[in-house]
Design an enzyme around this catalytic site. Structure first.
Site, PDB file in Angstrom:
ATOM      1  N   ARG A   1       0.821  -1.370  -0.044  1.00 26.47           N
ATOM      2  CA  ARG A   1      -0.151   0.006  -0.153  1.00 26.47           C
ATOM      3  C   ARG A   1       0.857   1.073   0.085  1.00 26.47           C
ATOM      4  O   ARG A   1       1.663   1.235   0.797  1.00 26.47           O
ATOM      5  CB  ARG A   1      -1.080   0.208   1.172  1.00 26.47           C
ATOM      6  CG  ARG A   1      -1.875  -0.832   1.238  1.00 26.47           C
ATOM      7  CD  ARG A   1      -2.999  -0.586   2.315  1.00 26.47           C
ATOM      8  NE  ARG A   1      -2.568  -0.006   3.456  1.00 26.47           N
ATOM      9  CZ  ARG A   1      -3.450   0.435   4.344  1.00 26.47           C
ATOM     10  NH1 ARG A   1      -4.705   0.302   4.267  1.00 26.47           N
ATOM     11  NH2 ARG A   1      -3.120   0.879   5.422  1.00 26.47           N
ATOM     12  N   ASP A  48       0.206  -3.654  11.967  1.00 27.62           N
ATOM     13  CA  ASP A  48       0.590  -3.768  10.555  1.00 27.62           C
ATOM     14  C   ASP A  48       1.131  -5.330  10.671  1.00 27.62           C
ATOM     15  O   ASP A  48       1.830  -5.791  11.219  1.00 27.62           O
ATOM     16  CB  ASP A  48       1.943  -2.986  10.060  1.00 27.62           C
ATOM     17  CG  ASP A  48       2.323  -3.353   8.753  1.00 27.62           C
ATOM     18  OD1 ASP A  48       2.583  -4.391   8.431  1.00 27.62           O
ATOM     19  OD2 ASP A  48       2.426  -2.237   7.821  1.00 27.62           O
ATOM     20  N   ASP A  92       4.665  -6.202   9.450  1.00 29.80           N
ATOM     21  CA  ASP A  92       5.652  -6.189  10.502  1.00 29.80           C
ATOM     22  C   ASP A  92       5.517  -6.974  11.654  1.00 29.80           C
ATOM     23  O   ASP A  92       6.703  -7.335  12.525  1.00 29.80           O
ATOM     24  CB  ASP A  92       5.323  -4.541  11.121  1.00 29.80           C
ATOM     25  CG  ASP A  92       5.884  -3.606  10.104  1.00 29.80           C
ATOM     26  OD1 ASP A  92       6.549  -3.989   9.134  1.00 29.80           O
ATOM     27  OD2 ASP A  92       5.575  -2.273  10.085  1.00 29.80           O
ATOM     28  N   THR A 144      -1.019   7.458  -0.692  1.00 32.18           N
ATOM     29  CA  THR A 144      -2.439   7.437  -1.314  1.00 32.18           C
ATOM     30  C   THR A 144      -3.097   6.094  -0.701  1.00 32.18           C
ATOM     31  O   THR A 144      -4.355   5.948  -1.027  1.00 32.18           O
ATOM     32  CB  THR A 144      -2.276   7.062  -3.071  1.00 32.18           C
ATOM     33  OG1 THR A 144      -1.676   5.914  -2.814  1.00 32.18           O
ATOM     34  CG2 THR A 144      -1.436   8.214  -3.353  1.00 32.18           C
TER      35      THR A 144
HETATM   36  C1  PRP Z   1      -1.213  -5.110   4.123  1.00 28.91           C
HETATM   37  C2  PRP Z   1      -2.024  -6.506   4.114  1.00 28.91           C
HETATM   38  C3  PRP Z   1      -2.873  -6.166   2.984  1.00 28.91           C
HETATM   39  C4  PRP Z   1      -3.212  -4.663   2.879  1.00 28.91           C
HETATM   40  C5  PRP Z   1      -4.548  -4.566   3.327  1.00 28.91           C
HETATM   41  O1  PRP Z   1      -0.122  -5.356   3.213  1.00 28.91           O
HETATM   42  O2  PRP Z   1      -1.317  -7.406   4.322  1.00 28.91           O
HETATM   43  O3  PRP Z   1      -2.275  -6.895   1.801  1.00 28.91           O
HETATM   44  O4  PRP Z   1      -2.311  -4.231   3.620  1.00 28.91           O
HETATM   45  O5  PRP Z   1      -4.887  -3.268   3.027  1.00 28.91           O
HETATM   46  P1  PRP Z   1      -5.981  -2.830   1.820  1.00 28.91           P
HETATM   47  O6  PRP Z   1      -7.023  -3.687   2.061  1.00 28.91           O
HETATM   48  O7  PRP Z   1      -6.164  -1.119   2.220  1.00 28.91           O
HETATM   49  O8  PRP Z   1      -5.332  -2.784   0.572  1.00 28.91           O
HETATM   50  P2  PRP Z   1       0.860  -4.078   3.051  1.00 28.91           P
HETATM   51  O9  PRP Z   1       0.584  -3.024   2.056  1.00 28.91           O
HETATM   52  O10 PRP Z   1       1.106  -3.530   4.604  1.00 28.91           O
HETATM   53  O11 PRP Z   1       2.323  -4.851   2.662  1.00 28.91           O
HETATM   54  P3  PRP Z   1       3.058  -6.062   3.481  1.00 28.91           P
HETATM   55  O12 PRP Z   1       2.101  -7.237   3.365  1.00 28.91           O
HETATM   56  O13 PRP Z   1       4.436  -5.907   2.662  1.00 28.91           O
HETATM   57  O14 PRP Z   1       3.358  -5.456   4.889  1.00 28.91           O
HETATM   58  N1  URA Z   2      -2.614  -3.496   6.619  1.00 24.57           N
HETATM   59  C1  URA Z   2      -2.439  -4.011   7.792  1.00 24.57           C
HETATM   60  O1  URA Z   2      -1.188  -4.689   7.911  1.00 24.57           O
HETATM   61  N2  URA Z   2      -2.932  -3.632   8.860  1.00 24.57           N
HETATM   62  C2  URA Z   2      -4.014  -2.828   8.745  1.00 24.57           C
HETATM   63  O2  URA Z   2      -4.604  -2.554   9.764  1.00 24.57           O
HETATM   64  C3  URA Z   2      -4.484  -2.282   7.623  1.00 24.57           C
HETATM   65  C4  URA Z   2      -3.609  -2.685   6.601  1.00 24.57           C
END
Ligand code: PRP
Ligand code: URA
Length: 210
Positions: free
Chosen positions: A105, A201, A204, A109
């Site tokens: 994400r 997150d 993380d 944005t």
């Molecule tokens: C997180 C999660 C989803 C996304 C959800 O990933 O694992 O893929 O956010 O958010 P959304 O519904 O608003 O799209 P992130 O983008 O943080 O990446 P990561 O898994 O690499 O930490």
């Molecule tokens: N992605 C995450 O990992 N946690 C949230 O709460 C939203 C998006």
């Protein structure tokens, strides 16, 4: 209107998610919990798998019994956090193929940015379950499912651990034909588009980054 989401709120799942939400739960325990929750969810999400009758010789007698039949499965974790759910599903369905879709994400944005996509070459002949622990705005799940649909897959399910109402609404509007399995439907998104109360997150928490 699309298919109603299935909320998998078994007491064991609720208990384990409470431990996952706790900010004092470290990565090792978090990873173990996500695997356990995923296995419990997968049990329900695969309840409709077709069976066929086979004959097996037990030490006592011939038995007419059942094994899973029909189309083969593929799991598609959304990187990174979706990988945290992969061990759990593969423990139950070890012969499934795995595709990967890399999305993050954009921090400003909040829109998903795709950086990787590698799917099994025979994916159009498989039933697919897309996995990601978090459904926040829904952008990542919507994009990932669109990628899978573009490859001609007919049967797709989406399985996530925690969803925000906003993301669930967006996902069911964009893909009304995709059954959604959720373990917990939380209150809302905050101004940074994180799920409240959520678990922070997920990537993380799994990998100890931040
Ligand atoms: C997180 C999660 C989803 C996304 C959800 O990933 O694992 O893929 O956010 O958010 P959304 O519904 O608003 O799209 P992130 O983008 O943080 O990446 P990561 O898994 O690499 O930490
Ligand atoms: N992605 C995450 O990992 N946690 C949230 O709460 C939203 C998006």
């Amino acid at each position: 209107m699309g298919i109603q989401p299935v909320i998998l709120d078994h007491p064991l799942i609720q208990h384990k998610i409470s431990l996952m939400r706790d900010k004092n739960t470290g990565s090792k325990e978090f990873r173990e919990l996500i695997t356990e929750v995923t296995m419990l969810m997968c049990f329900e999400a695969t309840r409709d798998l077709p069976l066929k009758e086979v004959e097996i010789e037990t030490p006592i007698a011939l038995a007419k019994t059942k094994v899973i039949s029909g189309r083969k499965l593929a799991f598609v974790p959304i990187l990174r956090a979706g990988m945290g759910m992969l061990d759990g599903v593969l423990k139950l369905l070890p012969a499934a193929k795995v595709g990967h879709i890399g999305l993050y994400r954009d921090p400003d944005t909040h829109l998903p940015v795709e950086y990787y996509c590698k799917l099994p070459s025979d994916i159009s002949e498989r039933d697919v379950i897309v996995i990601d622990p978090m459904l926040a705005t829904g952008g990542s799940a919507i994009d990932a499912i669109s990628q899978v649909k573009k490859r001609g897959v007919k049967s797709i399910k989406f399985m996530c651990i925690i969803a925000a109402p906003e993301g669930l609404e967006a996902l069911t509007a964009a893909h009304p034909d995709v059954p959604v399995y959720i373990a917990a439907l939380d209150e809302r998104l905050n101004e940074s588009k994180y799920i409240v109360p959520g678990l922070g997150d997920a990537g993380d928490r799994i990998y100890g980054t931040k």
